[in-house]
Design an enzyme around this catalytic site. Structure first.
Site, PDB file in Angstrom:
ATOM      1  N   ASP A 154      24.282  -9.721 -26.393  1.00  0.00           N
ATOM      2  CA  ASP A 154      24.105 -10.595 -25.236  1.00  0.00           C
ATOM      3  C   ASP A 154      23.781  -9.839 -23.950  1.00  0.00           C
ATOM      4  O   ASP A 154      23.397 -10.448 -22.957  1.00  0.00           O
ATOM      5  CB  ASP A 154      25.401 -11.393 -24.992  1.00  0.00           C
ATOM      6  N   GLN A 200      30.565 -16.190 -27.937  1.00  0.00           N
ATOM      7  CA  GLN A 200      30.070 -17.352 -27.198  1.00  0.00           C
ATOM      8  C   GLN A 200      31.005 -17.679 -26.033  1.00  0.00           C
ATOM      9  O   GLN A 200      32.222 -17.767 -26.203  1.00  0.00           O
ATOM     10  CB  GLN A 200      29.943 -18.549 -28.148  1.00  0.00           C
ATOM     11  N   LYS A 249      22.038 -20.775 -33.161  1.00  0.00           N
ATOM     12  CA  LYS A 249      21.866 -19.323 -33.258  1.00  0.00           C
ATOM     13  C   LYS A 249      21.936 -18.883 -34.715  1.00  0.00           C
ATOM     14  O   LYS A 249      21.156 -18.047 -35.171  1.00  0.00           O
ATOM     15  CB  LYS A 249      22.928 -18.605 -32.412  1.00  0.00           C
TER      16      LYS A 249
HETATM   17  N1  GUN Z   1      27.268 -19.485 -22.871  1.00  0.00           N
HETATM   18  C1  GUN Z   1      26.231 -20.000 -22.183  1.00  0.00           C
HETATM   19  N2  GUN Z   1      25.146 -19.242 -22.357  1.00  0.00           N
HETATM   20  C2  GUN Z   1      25.495 -18.215 -23.150  1.00  0.00           C
HETATM   21  C3  GUN Z   1      24.806 -17.104 -23.695  1.00  0.00           C
HETATM   22  O1  GUN Z   1      23.629 -16.858 -23.456  1.00  0.00           O
HETATM   23  N3  GUN Z   1      25.544 -16.292 -24.490  1.00  0.00           N
HETATM   24  C4  GUN Z   1      26.837 -16.513 -24.750  1.00  0.00           C
HETATM   25  N4  GUN Z   1      27.475 -15.647 -25.520  1.00  0.00           N
HETATM   26  N5  GUN Z   1      27.513 -17.514 -24.268  1.00  0.00           N
HETATM   27  C5  GUN Z   1      26.839 -18.364 -23.475  1.00  0.00           C
END
Ligand code: GUN
Length: 280
Positions: free
Chosen positions: A120, A97, A53
């Site tokens: 998100d 995350q 990311k």
């Molecule tokens: N953990 C697994 N997929 C995601 C996601 O799309 N965003 C976040 N923040 N955590 C995750």
């Protein structure tokens, strides 16, 4: 003669749009669009996602601010950081995350993020807006990416039977809502569904988000279906989707590979959410 959906290519197109918007934003605002990335604990998959990311931010002219905690972090520490990020004018998007370390209430942490900085789309307000069909909220990245992948086939979603296997808050439920918004007839299946394969065999669009390696087999798929594999199952043998790709690829009309399907789209949509949030 099925067609493999190239998630990397579709994601590259989205990221180019993001980059152009981010460059334009910097020109008009005198600062870069900013994304704060918060990671806590030592989940190895999370470490990879977060690294990817941050790399993607760099490629798209977005500033990233990372905050890493070990698994001993307290909920209070996370809430304090989020409060500061909410007030930080250089931060347009905040990403926490998941999963968070045991003992931390994920819902409480996610709810502390200002809804307008919720990159998100996990905040209850944004999830509620999606449910109500209000276009002003941010939408979860993986579901948003899945819709783009389906549209990239050129097939119309309207009127099709979409079957979603999995009911998580971050994929199953929101992707079902988006498919409904696109006028699909939607069935949500899960671990307690009886006669699962009878249902999946009627799917024109099949979204597999169960978290079980090669769970969807050839006999569960209708000929010509669009198959979207959200699985990221790592074991000693490598990385595998929820779909038995080799078995299903000949019966499906379109199919996403793992890796190189949904994964790159999740990141692209995170950046799109961030730049959209900055511009709003
Ligand atoms: N953990 C697994 N997929 C995601 C996601 O799309 N965003 C976040 N923040 N955590 C995750």
């Amino acid at each position: 003669m099925s067609k493999i959906i190239d998630g990397k290519q579709v994601a590259a197109n989205v990221k180019e749009t993001v980059r152009l918007r981010a460059v334009e934003f910097e020109k008009s605002h005198g600062r870069k669009v900013g994304l704060a990335v918060v990671k806590a604990g030592d989940d190895p998959a999370s470490a990879i996602y977060v690294r990817n990311k941050i790399k993607a931010c760099e490629a798209c002219n977005i500033a990233s601010f990372s905050y890493y905690f070990d698994s001993g972090v307290t909920e209070a520490q996370l809430l304090e950081l989020i409060s500061a990020l909410n007030d930080d004018k250089n931060v347009d998007g905040i990403l926490v995350q998941l999963p968070l370390p045991k003992g931390i209430d994920e819902r409480r942490v996610l709810s502390a993020i200002a809804p307008e900085k919720d990159a998100d789309g996990f905040h209850a307000l944004n999830a509620g807006k999606l449910f109500l069909g209000e276009a002003t909220g941010s939408v979860a990245c993986t579901p948003r990416g899945i819709i783009e992948l389906i549209k990239s086939t050129g097939e119309d979603i309207c009127g099709k039977h979409a079957v979603v296997v999995g009911r998580s808050n971050i994929v199953g439920k929101p992707v079902a809502m988006l498919l409904l918004q696109n006028n699909a007839t939607v069935t949500i299946c899960h671990s307690k569904t009886t006669g699962l394969s009878d249902i999946t065999r009627t799917a024109d669009i099949l979204v597999a988000a169960v978290g079980k390696k090669k769970f969807i087999t050839r006999d569960m798929v209708k000929k010509g279906a669009i198959v979207i594999d959200v699985g990221m199952n790592r074991d000693d043998e490598g990385l595998f989707g929820d779909v038995d790709f080799e078995g299903v690829k000949d019966v499906a009309g379109y199919i996403t590979p793992v890796p190189g399907g949904v994964g790159p789209m999740t990141i692209a949509m995170l950046l799109m959410n961030t730049v959209d949030g900055a511009r709003a």
